[in-house]
Write an enzyme that holds these catalytic residues in place. Structure first.
Site, mmCIF file in Angstrom:
data_model
loop_
_atom_site.group_PDB
_atom_site.id
_atom_site.type_symbol
_atom_site.label_atom_id
_atom_site.label_comp_id
_atom_site.label_asym_id
_atom_site.label_seq_id
_atom_site.Cartn_x
_atom_site.Cartn_y
_atom_site.Cartn_z
ATOM 1 N N HIS A 133 -27.184 -17.713 5.917
ATOM 2 C CA HIS A 133 -28.235 -17.353 6.870
ATOM 3 C C HIS A 133 -29.049 -18.621 7.163
ATOM 4 C CE1 HIS A 133 -30.820 -15.078 9.276
ATOM 5 N NE2 HIS A 133 -31.475 -14.352 8.392
ATOM 6 N N GLN A 136 -32.699 -18.732 8.796
ATOM 7 C CA GLN A 136 -33.820 -18.355 7.937
ATOM 8 C C GLN A 136 -34.311 -19.556 7.131
ATOM 9 O OE1 GLN A 136 -35.329 -15.116 7.694
ATOM 10 N NE2 GLN A 136 -36.867 -16.376 6.674
ATOM 11 N N CYS A 261 -37.022 -13.299 2.964
ATOM 12 C CA CYS A 261 -36.631 -13.366 4.382
ATOM 13 C C CYS A 261 -36.985 -12.084 5.143
ATOM 14 C CB CYS A 261 -35.146 -13.675 4.503
ATOM 15 S SG CYS A 261 -34.067 -12.407 3.806
HETATM 16 N N1 NVA Z 1 -29.200 -10.752 2.482
HETATM 17 C C1 NVA Z 1 -29.713 -9.929 3.534
HETATM 18 C C2 NVA Z 1 -30.532 -10.744 4.484
HETATM 19 C C3 NVA Z 1 -31.135 -9.958 5.617
HETATM 20 C C4 NVA Z 1 -31.913 -10.828 6.570
HETATM 21 C C5 NVA Z 1 -28.557 -9.265 4.277
HETATM 22 O O1 NVA Z 1 -27.552 -9.938 4.526
HETATM 23 O O2 NVA Z 1 -28.653 -8.077 4.574
HETATM 24 N N1 CP Z 2 -34.769 -12.177 8.063
HETATM 25 C C1 CP Z 2 -34.008 -11.684 9.047
HETATM 26 O O1 CP Z 2 -33.006 -12.288 9.457
HETATM 27 O O2 CP Z 2 -34.429 -10.495 9.533
HETATM 28 P P1 CP Z 2 -33.655 -9.540 10.545
HETATM 29 O O3 CP Z 2 -32.480 -8.964 9.808
HETATM 30 O O4 CP Z 2 -34.664 -8.519 10.939
HETATM 31 O O5 CP Z 2 -33.183 -10.355 11.717
#
Ligand code: NVA
Ligand code: CP
Length: 302
Positions: A133, A136, A261
């Protein structure tokens, strides 16, 4: 003359200097935006956004960023595009890149995103995959910088799942030269591949108390990521000792910051008194998605 397209599939696509410049630029764009200065370099330009998973922050920050920079963003999901009826992602990449200037993709397997990017003639941005990610991390590092200055040489504790966010923290530790101490149950460690070449930068602990000792920043994330909902119960019992609560936070540096996040589950990975407490910077962190992604779009498109 062939022009090389820069994609942003993971932080690995940046050099340390580029990452540091993006942080500085994000801070600058934030200041200018708040002072009311109009800056519209993307007039007539479009960002396509494919979301195969849910999103609040990523969608709204990219959409607002494009609007504020004078451009436009288009939201697409499998529900309302031919993607949901089996059109191959590769075909989608070839078609969209004839129509838009940049494409953001949120999907499951990271390989799918990599494949997509090889068929795209325009920059592709990772809006989250099962493995990383990186957007983020741009916001998290900007936030740390704003509160505390350079993160170089600082100690960061990652508490919880060895997931996509954890993997991006591993990449950030290498690029920005901070120490990352990961506290994670044995069955949920990051893949060995992710830890390759992380050398002295990254260490793994089973005991969260050891990982957070004297930390300057504590970060956690949900115990079950998107796509892992079925494993929720099993994960909840494995991660229970990894909850970030006041007791754990008290072991860190007294002025340590707390980040997440979001979305967060109060009472699971973090207690309400921590996430809503004085050391938490999660709202500024979320808001910085807007500014850091503006810096990223500028970097990729101008
Ligand atoms: N680790 C989480 C982050 C969400 C922004 C997911 O992948 O669902
Ligand atoms: N932190 C983040 O990526 O949030 P969303 O899943 O809401 O985009």
């Amino acid at each position: 003359m062939t022009v090389t397209i820069r994609h942003f599939l993971s932080l690995h696509d940046l050099t340390s200097t580029e990452f540091e410049r993006l942080i500085q630029r994000a801070c600058e764009l934030k200041r200018e935006f708040r002072s009311g200065r109009r800056y519209e370099p993307f007039k007539g330009r479009t960002l396509g956004m494919i979301f195969e998973k849910s999103s609040t922050r990523t969608r709204v920050s990219f959409e607002s960023a494009m609007a504020q920079l004078g451009g436009h963003a288009i939201f697409m999901s499998p529900r309302d595009t031919q993607l949901g009826r089996g059109e191959p992602l590769e075909d989608m990449a070839r078609v969209l890149s004839k129509m838009v200037d940049c494409i953001m993709v949120r999907t499951f397997e990271h390989d799918k995103l990599v494949r997509f990017s090889t068929y795209s003639d325009v920059p592709v941005i990772n809006g989250l995959t099962d493995s990383y990610h990186p957007c983020q991390l741009l916001a998290d590092m900007q936030t740390y910088y704003e509160y505390k200055g350079s993160i170089k040489g600082r100690q960061v504790a990652w508490v919880g799942d060895g997931n996509n966010m954890c993997n991006s923290y591993i990449e950030a530790a290498k690029l920005l030269d901070f120490k990352l101490r990961i506290a994670c149950p044995e069955d949920y460690l990051p893949e060995p591949e992710m830890l390759k070449d992380s050398g002295a930068q990254v260490s793994i602990f089973q005991d969260p108390a050891e990982a957070v000792a004297d930390a300057d920043l504590i970060v956690t994330d949900v115990w079950a990521s998107m796509g892992q909902e079925q494993e929720g119960k099993e994960r909840a019992s494995a991660f229970r000792p990894y909850q970030v609560n006041r007791k754990l936070l008290s072991l860190a540096h007294p002025e340590a910051l707390f980040m997440h996040c979001l979305p967060a589950h109060r009472g699971e990975e973090v207690t309400a008194d921590v996430i809503d407490g004085p050391q938490s910077v999660v709202w500024e962190e979320a808001g910085n998605r807007l500014h850091s992604q503006k810096a990223l779009l500028e970097f990729l498109l101008i």
